[in-house]
Design an enzyme around this catalytic site. Structure first.
Site: not given
Length: 342
Positions: A9, A57, A129, A171, A184
């Site tokens: 598909r 992780d 970040f 940038c 969260c």
């Protein structure tokens, strides 16, 4: 070909086709972070037939993850499985014909180049970040496209970064917001936004891997208030960018002021975290933000936060913190990232 039957598909979708599917099967991807975004991204890439998927992780599955982290179950949480191990098991059940490389690690300057430089695409599933700047340094240094994505509360954004062609992450965001603290764990998140942003990131990864043109915009949306912002960043390269112009990879440089020092204090079951680039914590605002996550006490000199029965975090004005209750640096970093942001 029987190998391609499961993707029939997807092959019918003309922008991919049989040639594109063959490219996907030969492609290599790395997903950094296997939380809400990472599990969505991994699910799509594995089902799509990306031939090699590395998942990275440092954390364990917790009960509070299950509301939005789509590859995990109650059994995974009760067994305290590392996220990449639980994800690896589920992904192999979905598609046993591709290679999945599960890495239990905190991505840092010691391992980032080894873990990321041998892939065709890097996808961001992180929540801070500092790791994104690290990914950006590696991506620019080795000319690897990567996809930035973030989601918190009901808001999300994503952008495609192609070294040498588009603006790099630095940038767009020359400096990380100091101590912003929107994670969260502090302001919450609803699962539809992580599904949507993770799916957008997966789409852009597929485009790049089959040789199609990716989205040139930084896309931002809030699905609760139904607001949407599309910003064309194709001409947004910063002529003075430290990273992609000057090729000064500060987040790979151990002596850089961007680095944060992590020290396990011998015999004290405590890790000290010292941002070399000092923050300026407002204790009153920090206490207000943290009080829904645990008990908070503070005076003019320090703030003590008790997120659970095992851990006590002592914050100082400069952002330096003592994480009492563990001598494991990865665990301490996880707590710090949850409540300060990066």
């Amino acid at each position: 070909m029987k190998e391609l039957e499961r993707y029939s598909r997807q092959i019918l979708f003309k922008p991919i086709g049989e040639d594109g599917q063959k490219k996907l099967l030969k492609s290599r991807a790395a997903i950094v972070g296997m939380g809400a975004l990472g599990t969505v991204i991994a699910n799509h890439l594995v089902r799509a037939g990306v031939g090699f998927v590395r998942i990275i992780d440092r954390d364990l599955v917790e009960l509070s993850n299950l509301q939005r982290q789509s590859l995990y179950t109650e059994q995974d949480a009760n067994s305290h499985l590392p996220k990449v191990i639980a994800a690896d098991r589920r992904l192999r059940e979905i598609n046993s014909s591709i290679e999945i490389n599960a890495v239990i690690a905190d991505l840092n300057l010691d391992n980032a180049e080894d873990l990321l430089r041998d892939v065709n695409i890097i996808i961001d599933g992180t929540d801070n970040f500092a790791t994104r700047y690290l990914i950006n340094d590696v991506a620019v240094k080795y000319s690897i496209p990567w996809i930035y994505g973030g989601a918190v509360s009901s808001r999300g954004m994503f952008a495609v970064i192609i070294p040498g062609k588009t603006p790099c992450y630095r940038c767009l965001f020359p400096e990380a917001p100091a101590g912003r603290g929107e994670t969260c764990d502090t302001i919450g998140v609803i699962s539809p936004i992580t599904d949507i942003i993770g799916s957008f990131e997966a789409v852009e990864a597929l485009k790049i891997l089959v040789g199609a043109e990716p989205n040139p915009n930084l896309e931002q949306l809030d699905i609760w208030d139904y607001s949407y912002l599309q910003m064309d960043i194709s001409q947004g390269r910063n002529a003075g960018c430290q990273c992609c112009v000057k090729r000064d990879f500060e987040f790979l440089d151990r002596s850089s002021s961007q680095q944060t020092s992590f020290t396990s204090l011998c015999g004290r079951n405590t890790v000290q975290i010292s941002p070399r680039k000092g923050l300026e914590l407002d204790f009153e605002k920090t206490a207000e933000r943290l009080k829904s996550n645990g008990r908070v006490e503070y005076n003019s000199f320090l703030l003590r936060f008790f997120p659970d029965d095992q851990i006590t975090i002592v914050f100082f004005k400069t952002g330096r913190a003592l994480i009492h209750g563990t001598n494991d640096i990865a665990t301490a970093k996880s707590y710090y990232a949850r409540y300060i942001g990066s």
